[in-house]
Scaffold this active site. Structure first.
Site, PDB file in Angstrom:
ATOM      1  NE  ARG A   1     -13.423  -0.700  29.526  1.00 52.66           N
ATOM      2  CZ  ARG A   1     -14.509  -0.974  28.811  1.00 52.66           C
ATOM      3  NH1 ARG A   1     -14.418  -1.195  27.519  1.00 52.66           N
ATOM      4  NH2 ARG A   1     -15.680  -1.050  29.381  1.00 52.66           N
TER       5      ARG A   1
ATOM      6  CE  LYS B   1     -30.026  13.288  21.220  1.00 55.06           C
ATOM      7  NZ  LYS B   1     -28.578  13.633  21.254  1.00 55.06           N
TER       8      LYS B   1
ATOM      9  NE  ARG C   1     -24.720  -1.510  24.735  1.00 52.32           N
ATOM     10  CZ  ARG C   1     -24.270  -1.230  25.962  1.00 52.32           C
ATOM     11  NH1 ARG C   1     -23.186  -1.830  26.422  1.00 52.32           N
ATOM     12  NH2 ARG C   1     -24.850  -0.347  26.725  1.00 52.32           N
TER      13      ARG C   1
ATOM     14  CD  GLU D   1     -28.320  -1.207  28.779  1.00 50.20           C
ATOM     15  OE1 GLU D   1     -27.704  -1.178  29.866  1.00 50.20           O
ATOM     16  OE2 GLU D   1     -28.853  -2.234  28.335  1.00 50.20           O
TER      17      GLU D   1
ATOM     18  CD1 TRP E   1     -21.180  12.582  26.655  1.00 53.15           C
ATOM     19  CD2 TRP E   1     -19.122  11.708  26.850  1.00 53.15           C
ATOM     20  NE1 TRP E   1     -20.847  12.571  27.994  1.00 53.15           N
ATOM     21  CE2 TRP E   1     -19.579  12.039  28.143  1.00 53.15           C
ATOM     22  CE3 TRP E   1     -17.847  11.147  26.730  1.00 53.15           C
ATOM     23  CZ2 TRP E   1     -18.835  11.835  29.303  1.00 53.15           C
ATOM     24  CZ3 TRP E   1     -17.099  10.937  27.878  1.00 53.15           C
ATOM     25  CH2 TRP E   1     -17.589  11.282  29.138  1.00 53.15           C
TER      26      TRP E   1
ATOM     27  CB  ALA F   1     -23.535  12.531  22.813  1.00 56.69           C
TER      28      ALA F   1
ATOM     29  CB  CYS G   1     -22.074   2.956  32.215  1.00 56.12           C
ATOM     30  SG  CYS G   1     -21.846   1.685  30.987  1.00 56.12           S
TER      31      CYS G   1
ATOM     32  CB  SER H   1     -27.050  10.756  32.956  1.00 57.72           C
ATOM     33  OG  SER H   1     -27.979  11.621  32.340  1.00 57.72           O
TER      34      SER H   1
ATOM     35  CD  GLU I   1     -22.130   7.123  36.081  1.00 59.18           C
ATOM     36  OE1 GLU I   1     -23.009   7.981  35.904  1.00 59.18           O
ATOM     37  OE2 GLU I   1     -22.013   6.122  35.363  1.00 59.18           O
TER      38      GLU I   1
HETATM   39  P1  NAD Z   1     -26.499  12.174  29.083  1.00 54.84           P
HETATM   40  O1  NAD Z   1     -27.677  11.581  29.762  1.00 54.84           O
HETATM   41  O2  NAD Z   1     -26.166  13.591  29.375  1.00 54.84           O
HETATM   42  O3  NAD Z   1     -26.690  12.111  27.507  1.00 54.84           O
HETATM   43  C1  NAD Z   1     -26.956  10.906  26.823  1.00 54.84           C
HETATM   44  C2  NAD Z   1     -27.667  11.228  25.536  1.00 54.84           C
HETATM   45  O4  NAD Z   1     -28.919  11.835  25.838  1.00 54.84           O
HETATM   46  C3  NAD Z   1     -26.941  12.229  24.628  1.00 54.84           C
HETATM   47  O5  NAD Z   1     -27.193  11.881  23.293  1.00 54.84           O
HETATM   48  C4  NAD Z   1     -27.620  13.543  24.968  1.00 54.84           C
HETATM   49  O6  NAD Z   1     -27.550  14.463  23.905  1.00 54.84           O
HETATM   50  C5  NAD Z   1     -29.034  13.064  25.163  1.00 54.84           C
HETATM   51  N1  NAD Z   1     -29.881  13.938  25.967  1.00 54.84           N
HETATM   52  C6  NAD Z   1     -29.505  14.770  26.976  1.00 54.84           C
HETATM   53  N2  NAD Z   1     -30.595  15.404  27.465  1.00 54.84           N
HETATM   54  C7  NAD Z   1     -31.659  14.961  26.758  1.00 54.84           C
HETATM   55  C8  NAD Z   1     -33.060  15.224  26.801  1.00 54.84           C
HETATM   56  N3  NAD Z   1     -33.578  16.090  27.664  1.00 54.84           N
HETATM   57  N4  NAD Z   1     -33.863  14.571  25.937  1.00 54.84           N
HETATM   58  C9  NAD Z   1     -33.350  13.683  25.067  1.00 54.84           C
HETATM   59  N5  NAD Z   1     -32.041  13.385  24.967  1.00 54.84           N
HETATM   60  C10 NAD Z   1     -31.207  14.014  25.809  1.00 54.84           C
HETATM   61  O7  NAD Z   1     -25.285  11.210  29.359  1.00 54.84           O
HETATM   62  P2  NAD Z   1     -23.791  11.337  28.834  1.00 54.84           P
HETATM   63  O8  NAD Z   1     -23.095  12.360  29.665  1.00 54.84           O
HETATM   64  O9  NAD Z   1     -23.755  11.492  27.344  1.00 54.84           O
HETATM   65  O10 NAD Z   1     -23.229   9.876  29.148  1.00 54.84           O
HETATM   66  C11 NAD Z   1     -22.744   9.525  30.374  1.00 54.84           C
HETATM   67  C12 NAD Z   1     -23.784   8.731  31.134  1.00 54.84           C
HETATM   68  O11 NAD Z   1     -24.180   7.612  30.359  1.00 54.84           O
HETATM   69  C13 NAD Z   1     -23.239   8.143  32.424  1.00 54.84           C
HETATM   70  O12 NAD Z   1     -24.199   8.247  33.437  1.00 54.84           O
HETATM   71  C14 NAD Z   1     -23.004   6.688  32.060  1.00 54.84           C
HETATM   72  O13 NAD Z   1     -23.014   5.804  33.151  1.00 54.84           O
HETATM   73  C15 NAD Z   1     -24.111   6.434  31.126  1.00 54.84           C
HETATM   74  N6  NAD Z   1     -23.807   5.281  30.279  1.00 54.84           N
HETATM   75  C16 NAD Z   1     -24.482   4.133  30.501  1.00 54.84           C
HETATM   76  C17 NAD Z   1     -24.187   3.015  29.746  1.00 54.84           C
HETATM   77  C18 NAD Z   1     -24.899   1.728  29.990  1.00 54.84           C
HETATM   78  O14 NAD Z   1     -24.845   0.868  29.119  1.00 54.84           O
HETATM   79  N7  NAD Z   1     -25.576   1.539  31.122  1.00 54.84           N
HETATM   80  C19 NAD Z   1     -23.221   3.084  28.740  1.00 54.84           C
HETATM   81  C20 NAD Z   1     -22.543   4.285  28.530  1.00 54.84           C
HETATM   82  C21 NAD Z   1     -22.870   5.387  29.311  1.00 54.84           C
END
Ligand code: NAD
Length: 490
Positions: free
Chosen positions: A288, A184, A169, A260, A160, A186, A294, A239, A391
């Protein structure tokens, strides 16, 4: 910002699932509420996909794949270029939409449109330049041909925090390579992806090449798609725990994966650093996206001879920040994404203070509608504090002092994550030593933001697998074939 403009924009976002080139409701008629985190209000209701809808999207991607893979690279490039051009025309709408559903200040949302758009332009340029190899084998008995082929239908899961850039990307290199995709987004910020799918449609996207499913049931819908034997690739940004669970699911189909994942970036300031530059870089690297990146600097590791002055200067700047709804003029700190994020920031700050950290400014949730947390500075954070391990994902700047270069390296590498590091020093050799010693996939040397569509973005250790962007990015969606032919001269 007029309410009328917001209402009209929100009404123009499609509310259906985008499958096989058509917009449709969820198969059970279910809907999902999307909120504005700065007010808590529901701003839109959209379709909430079921497992059957996920399967239908997978069918559409699989059906569209052969024709798209056979489409000349130049045509794929031109589609992406048209999408880039349309995005420039619709820049203000995309920026406002992201501010409304995610909360980031409008100026930052405009920046994300710029950054996200660059992936469309970059991969439109890359796709026409893909080549293979032809040459004799070392024995001279044959000719070796190496060719690149699209991997097949892909499943792309986005977070999100950067609703547009995380989608482009992934979508841009996949589509450039000749793959078809199910995306898919968020459930917290799905509107930008739906709006972007509409833009792709307007740019002439053939049916089924990009499909979008929005759902609150991420787990079951994803499991059905990942378990489909026609899927060839899973690309996830989110995550680390969710990434680990998805890797297990992907093992069944031996899928190509790009992960990622989370970060815990060190930001190291040496005693010879230009302190003004370091402070400016620190504010960018920390605040930012309201700290929800991340790549956000998580631990400020500052030489003890300048730690107090660094803390004083960042505190002064942070106290001048304006917090509010991202649409308001001059606001630099918007809301956090939800209540859980506010609770987490509070807990991390309280635990650090209990362990002996000094609270320089901020430290609390703000009592107003929406999910706001004060921009916060902590100094003298003690080893073992949770805030150094986890984090933060919020506007909290935590400072840890150090005395020697070895100590700085030890603290910086003392994490299971390895996405990005930042180093401030005027000593070139020291900077070079840090490039070699810090265990991260990316590094900012005297800069506080590293993201660029032309760069290979990605992490080491628990921060992930694979690279997005750069010359590497398209290869995540290509597979190699080697062919041996007989020596044509006999
Ligand atoms: P999240 O892992 O909760 O969710 C990410 C995505 O996965 C969402 O679309 C969510 O709906 C989906 N998801 C959640 N549970 C799932 C499951 N069991 N099966 C399939 N899909 C599922 O993460 P978030 O809170 O949306 O984003 C924040 C995290 O993302 C932080 O840890 C951040 O560091 C990381 N992030 C990493 C990068 C990178 O490029 N390394 C970039 C942006 C964010």
């Amino acid at each position: 910002m007029s309410d009328t403009r917001e209402t009209e924009l929100l009404a123009s976002v499609p509310d259906g699932l985008f499958i096989g080139g058509e917009w449709r409701p969820a198969s059970d008629g279910g809907t999902l509420d999307v909120h504005d985190p700065s007010t808590g209000a529901v701003i839109r209701q959209i379709a909430d996909a079921t497992v059957d809808d996920g399967r239908a999207a997978m069918d559409a991607a699989a059906d569209a794949f052969p024709a798209w893979a056979a489409t000349p690279a130049r045509e794929r490039a031109e589609l992406l270029r048209r999408a880039f051009d349309l995005l420039q025309q619709r820049k203000e709408d995309f920026a406002l939409l992201m501010t409304l559903e995610m909360g980031k200040p409008l100026a930052e949302a405009r920046g994300e449109v710029g950054y996200g758009g660059e992936f469309l332009r970059w991969f439109s340029e890359e796709t026409a330049h893909l080549t293979g190899r032809y040459g004799p084998n070392p024995e001279g008995t044959g000719r070796m041909i190496v060719t690149q082929h699209p991997v097949g239908p892909c499943y792309l899961i986005t977070p999100w925090n950067f609703p547009l850039a995380m989608a482009t990307r992934k979508i841009a290199p996949a589509v450039a390579a000749g793959c078809t995709v199910v995306v898919k987004p968020a459930a917290l910020t799905p509107l930008t992806t739906l709006f972007f799918a509409k833009l792709l449609q307007d740019a002439g996207l053939p049916a089924g090449v990009v499909n979008v499913v929005t759902t609150h049931a991420s787990g079951p819908v994803s499991e059905a798609i990942i378990g489909d034997s026609r899927l060839r690739k899973l690309s996830f940004t989110g995550s680390t725990p969710v990434g680990q669970a998805l890797l297990k699911q992907a093992a069944q189909g031996v899928l190509r994966t790009s992960m990622e994942l989370g970060g815990n970036a060190p930001f190291v300031v040496f005693d010879d650093a230009d302190l003004d530059q370091a402070v400016a870089g620190a504010l960018a690297a920390k605040f930012r996206n309201i700290g929800q990146a991340c790549t956000a600097a998580n631990r400020f590791i500052v030489h003890s001879s300048v730690a107090d002055e660094f803390a004083r200067r960042v505190t002064e700047r942070v106290q001048a920040f304006a917090t509010g709804r991202g649409t308001e003029e001059g606001v630099t700190i918007g809301p956090l994404i939800d209540d859980r994020a506010v609770a987490k920031a509070s807990e991390l700050v309280n635990e650090a203070v209990e362990r002996g950290a000094t609270l320089r400014t901020g430290g609390s949730a703000i009592d107003r509608p929406g999910t706001f947390f004060e921009a916060t500075v902590l100094s003298d954070v003690q080893p073992g504090s949770d805030i150094l391990r986890e984090e933060i994902f919020g506007p909290v700047l935590a400072i840890v002092p150090f005395d020697t270069e070895d100590e700085a390296v030890r603290i910086a590498n003392d994490t299971e994550y390895g996405l990005v590091s930042y180093v401030y020093t005027k000593d070139l050799a020291r900077g070079q030593r840090m490039i070699e010693r810090l265990e991260t996939g990316m590094m900012g040397l005297n800069v506080g933001i590293v993201s660029n569509a032309a760069a290979p973005f990605g992490g080491w250790k628990l921060s992930g697998l694979g690279r997005e962007g750069g010359a590497e990015g398209i290869h995540e969606y290509l597979q190699t074939k080697y062919t041996l032919t007989a020596n044509p001269f006999g």
